[in-house]
Write a protein that holds these residues in place. Structure first.
Motif, short mmCIF file in Angstrom:
data_model
loop_
_atom_site.label_atom_id
_atom_site.label_comp_id
_atom_site.label_asym_id
_atom_site.label_seq_id
_atom_site.Cartn_x
_atom_site.Cartn_y
_atom_site.Cartn_z
N VAL A 1 -6.74 2.31 2.36
CA VAL A 1 -6.54 0.76 2.84
C VAL A 1 -8.18 0.37 2.74
N LEU B 1 0.89 -1.09 -0.13
CA LEU B 1 0.05 -0.03 0.16
C LEU B 1 0.73 1.03 -0.03
N HIS C 1 -6.45 -4.94 0.45
CA HIS C 1 -5.87 -5.02 1.54
C HIS C 1 -6.51 -6.22 2.82
#
Length: 112
Positions: A93, A70, A98
């Protein structure tokens, strides 16, 4: 020192790789993680305001390592003795990209 974190941070044993623009890798020591980002210490030079790629490694029950990447930004950095302390905010996120990180963050919230 005044607390500036918006989210609680928890120490953890995950392996983290921080990749700077240009490809240099920063070794992070004593990392802590929360919903908003990661903090820790490094011997490497760091500069606030710089974008960074974060790779979080997760060990599976099989012993295999998987990772999720990320983007983030170094929001603060300061000298602390022989080390540089730093705080990194996550850019985004999402559950789609994720899932392991979100699951881990939810787990540490429950353990608190």
């Amino acid at each position: 020192m005044q607390e500036r974190r918006k989210s609680q941070r928890i120490g953890f044993n995950l392996k983290i790789a921080l990749i700077q623009e240009g490809g240099g890798v920063i070794e992070i020591l004593r990392p802590n993680i929360g919903w908003g980002g990661i903090g820790g210490y490094t011997r490497d030079p760091v500069e606030a305001g710089k974008g960074i790629e974060i790779e979080v490694f997760f060990e599976q029950r099989s012993g295999e390592m998987t990772s999720e990447k990320l983007s983030g930004k170094i929001v603060w950095a300061r000298r602390d003795g022989n080390f540089n302390a730093l705080g990194i905010s996550f850019s985004e996120v999402s559950r789609a990209s994720h899932p392991r990180l979100l699951s881990y963050l939810q787990y540490i919230d429950q353990a608190d």
